[in-house]
Scaffold this motif. Structure first.
Motif, PDB file in Angstrom:
ATOM      1  N   GLY A  47      37.049  81.416   6.717  1.00  0.00           N
ATOM      2  CA  GLY A  47      37.034  80.203   7.653  1.00  0.00           C
ATOM      3  C   GLY A  47      38.510  80.068   8.341  1.00  0.00           C
ATOM      4  N   LEU A  48      39.459  80.629   7.927  1.00  0.00           N
ATOM      5  CA  LEU A  48      40.719  80.838   8.824  1.00  0.00           C
ATOM      6  C   LEU A  48      40.323  81.189  10.134  1.00  0.00           C
ATOM      7  CD1 LEU A  48      43.646  81.556   6.275  1.00  0.00           C
ATOM      8  CD2 LEU A  48      43.109  79.419   7.283  1.00  0.00           C
ATOM      9  N   GLU A  49      39.521  82.512  10.112  1.00  0.00           N
ATOM     10  CA  GLU A  49      39.457  83.293  11.308  1.00  0.00           C
ATOM     11  C   GLU A  49      38.500  82.715  12.229  1.00  0.00           C
ATOM     12  OE1 GLU A  49      40.923  85.889  12.497  1.00  0.00           O
ATOM     13  OE2 GLU A  49      42.413  86.267  10.620  1.00  0.00           O
ATOM     14  N   ALA A  50      37.709  81.876  11.537  1.00  0.00           N
ATOM     15  CA  ALA A  50      36.496  81.238  12.151  1.00  0.00           C
ATOM     16  C   ALA A  50      36.998  80.128  13.065  1.00  0.00           C
ATOM     17  CB  ALA A  50      35.195  80.592  11.207  1.00  0.00           C
ATOM     18  N   SER A  51      38.202  79.395  12.628  1.00  0.00           N
ATOM     19  CA  SER A  51      38.914  78.288  13.553  1.00  0.00           C
ATOM     20  C   SER A  51      39.301  78.772  14.581  1.00  0.00           C
ATOM     21  CB  SER A  51      40.065  77.649  12.493  1.00  0.00           C
ATOM     22  OG  SER A  51      41.149  78.649  12.672  1.00  0.00           O
ATOM     23  N   GLY A  52      39.474  80.052  14.738  1.00  0.00           N
ATOM     24  CA  GLY A  52      39.972  80.645  16.296  1.00  0.00           C
ATOM     25  C   GLY A  52      41.318  80.399  16.304  1.00  0.00           C
ATOM     26  N   TYR A  53      42.278  79.776  15.891  1.00  0.00           N
ATOM     27  CA  TYR A  53      43.299  79.370  16.196  1.00  0.00           C
ATOM     28  C   TYR A  53      44.488  79.241  14.960  1.00  0.00           C
ATOM     29  CZ  TYR A  53      43.413  74.608  14.429  1.00  0.00           C
ATOM     30  OH  TYR A  53      43.435  73.253  13.562  1.00  0.00           O
ATOM     31  N   LEU A  54      43.910  78.927  13.789  1.00  0.00           N
ATOM     32  CA  LEU A  54      44.682  78.481  12.356  1.00  0.00           C
ATOM     33  C   LEU A  54      45.446  79.846  12.161  1.00  0.00           C
ATOM     34  CD1 LEU A  54      45.742  76.295  10.951  1.00  0.00           C
ATOM     35  CD2 LEU A  54      43.883  76.655   9.496  1.00  0.00           C
ATOM     36  N   MET A  55      44.830  80.961  12.169  1.00  0.00           N
ATOM     37  CA  MET A  55      45.681  82.195  11.603  1.00  0.00           C
ATOM     38  C   MET A  55      46.604  82.590  12.445  1.00  0.00           C
ATOM     39  SD  MET A  55      45.564  83.499   8.666  1.00  0.00           S
ATOM     40  CE  MET A  55      46.000  85.321   7.930  1.00  0.00           C
ATOM     41  N   LEU A  56      46.416  82.277  13.796  1.00  0.00           N
ATOM     42  CA  LEU A  56      47.312  82.744  14.820  1.00  0.00           C
ATOM     43  C   LEU A  56      48.346  81.782  14.804  1.00  0.00           C
ATOM     44  CD1 LEU A  56      47.894  84.372  17.494  1.00  0.00           C
ATOM     45  CD2 LEU A  56      46.534  82.706  18.516  1.00  0.00           C
ATOM     46  N   LEU A  57      48.289  80.569  14.711  1.00  0.00           N
ATOM     47  CA  LEU A  57      49.304  79.494  14.467  1.00  0.00           C
ATOM     48  C   LEU A  57      50.137  79.910  13.314  1.00  0.00           C
ATOM     49  CD1 LEU A  57      50.780  76.861  15.411  1.00  0.00           C
ATOM     50  CD2 LEU A  57      49.151  75.811  14.008  1.00  0.00           C
ATOM     51  N   ILE A  58      49.637  80.394  12.304  1.00  0.00           N
ATOM     52  CA  ILE A  58      50.509  80.414  11.040  1.00  0.00           C
ATOM     53  C   ILE A  58      51.102  81.721  11.363  1.00  0.00           C
ATOM     54  CG2 ILE A  58      49.954  81.078   8.556  1.00  0.00           C
ATOM     55  CD1 ILE A  58      47.760  79.545   8.594  1.00  0.00           C
ATOM     56  N   LYS A  59      50.409  82.768  11.908  1.00  0.00           N
ATOM     57  CA  LYS A  59      51.381  84.187  11.821  1.00  0.00           C
ATOM     58  C   LYS A  59      52.552  83.974  13.113  1.00  0.00           C
ATOM     59  CE  LYS A  59      49.362  86.217   8.590  1.00  0.00           C
ATOM     60  NZ  LYS A  59      50.286  86.637   7.642  1.00  0.00           N
ATOM     61  N   ILE A  60      52.343  83.387  14.037  1.00  0.00           N
ATOM     62  CA  ILE A  60      53.305  82.877  14.969  1.00  0.00           C
ATOM     63  C   ILE A  60      54.532  82.223  14.317  1.00  0.00           C
ATOM     64  CG2 ILE A  60      54.018  81.686  16.996  1.00  0.00           C
ATOM     65  CD1 ILE A  60      51.392  82.635  18.206  1.00  0.00           C
ATOM     66  N   THR A  61      54.302  81.173  13.521  1.00  0.00           N
ATOM     67  CA  THR A  61      55.189  80.247  12.981  1.00  0.00           C
ATOM     68  C   THR A  61      56.012  81.318  11.767  1.00  0.00           C
ATOM     69  OG1 THR A  61      53.813  78.422  12.918  1.00  0.00           O
ATOM     70  CG2 THR A  61      55.399  78.545  11.189  1.00  0.00           C
ATOM     71  N   GLU A  62      55.209  82.099  11.189  1.00  0.00           N
ATOM     72  CA  GLU A  62      55.806  82.887  10.271  1.00  0.00           C
ATOM     73  C   GLU A  62      56.759  83.970  11.089  1.00  0.00           C
ATOM     74  OE1 GLU A  62      52.874  85.177   7.984  1.00  0.00           O
ATOM     75  OE2 GLU A  62      52.561  83.504   6.753  1.00  0.00           O
ATOM     76  N   LEU A  63      56.441  84.501  12.140  1.00  0.00           N
ATOM     77  CA  LEU A  63      57.314  85.548  12.967  1.00  0.00           C
ATOM     78  C   LEU A  63      58.398  84.532  13.379  1.00  0.00           C
ATOM     79  CD1 LEU A  63      57.390  88.108  14.358  1.00  0.00           C
ATOM     80  CD2 LEU A  63      56.316  87.245  16.157  1.00  0.00           C
ATOM     81  N   VAL A  64      58.338  83.493  14.022  1.00  0.00           N
ATOM     82  CA  VAL A  64      59.368  82.805  14.570  1.00  0.00           C
ATOM     83  C   VAL A  64      60.454  82.484  13.443  1.00  0.00           C
ATOM     84  CG1 VAL A  64      60.206  80.640  15.798  1.00  0.00           C
ATOM     85  CG2 VAL A  64      58.248  81.906  16.619  1.00  0.00           C
ATOM     86  N   CYS A  65      59.905  81.982  12.388  1.00  0.00           N
ATOM     87  CA  CYS A  65      60.695  81.442  11.384  1.00  0.00           C
ATOM     88  C   CYS A  65      61.535  82.762  10.609  1.00  0.00           C
ATOM     89  CB  CYS A  65      59.893  80.759  10.160  1.00  0.00           C
ATOM     90  SG  CYS A  65      59.753  79.118  10.586  1.00  0.00           S
ATOM     91  N   ALA A  66      60.831  83.966  10.571  1.00  0.00           N
ATOM     92  CA  ALA A  66      61.461  84.905  10.003  1.00  0.00           C
ATOM     93  C   ALA A  66      62.449  85.635  10.909  1.00  0.00           C
ATOM     94  CB  ALA A  66      60.130  86.161   9.926  1.00  0.00           C
ATOM     95  N   LEU A  67      62.257  85.637  12.055  1.00  0.00           N
ATOM     96  CA  LEU A  67      63.383  85.844  13.099  1.00  0.00           C
ATOM     97  C   LEU A  67      64.680  85.016  12.953  1.00  0.00           C
ATOM     98  CD1 LEU A  67      61.155  86.997  16.330  1.00  0.00           C
ATOM     99  CD2 LEU A  67      62.461  88.591  14.550  1.00  0.00           C
TER     100      LEU A  67
END
Length: 129
Positions: A47-67
């Motif tokens: 379901g997350l992958e089918a949205s097309g954007y949600l998993m990418l948004l989550i992982k970019i958010t995680e990356l920025v916050c981690a940095l």
């Protein structure tokens, strides 16, 4: 206390950095394949992958916050943005994959500890006007 904050902040940052970098390496660079997921967790991931954007948004958010956490910049802001992601990780593991809680609970404890150390910066958010 200051050393403990730096250690916990670095460990939390590295966990989220690892999660986001491995996702990008897996999906966009095909560096390796994801282990097979079954049952309700597979349905959730699909379901997350089918949205097309949600998993990418989550992982970019995680990356920025981690940095931000890793470099110690805007820590309070990074924790506020990261907390809903962290809460979802805990709930998904609690309901769909309880075996994953052994890794998630210490991560949640680290995020809550860091939020506690930043509590004076959150005080204005809770004042009624």
């Amino acid at each position: 206390m200051k050393i403990a904050v730096i250690i916990v902040r670095t460990l939390v940052a590295l966990m989220f950095l690892f999660a986001s970098v491995t996702y990008f390496a897996m999906v966009y660079f095909h560096a390796f394949t994801m282990p097979p997921v079954t049952g309700n967790m597979k349905v959730f991931n699909d379901g997350l992958e089918a949205s097309g954007y949600l998993m990418l948004l989550i992982k970019i958010t995680e990356l920025v916050c981690a940095l931000l956490l890793l470099f110690g910049r805007y820590v309070a802001l990074a924790l506020v943005v990261l907390f809903p992601v962290m809460l979802n990780i805990v709930l998904v593991n609690a309901f769909l994959s309880p075996s994953g809680l052994t890794m998630v609970i210490p991560l949640l404890a680290g995020v809550l500890f860091l939020a506690y150390t930043q509590r004076e910066k959150y005080a204005p958010l809770f004042t009624a006007k």
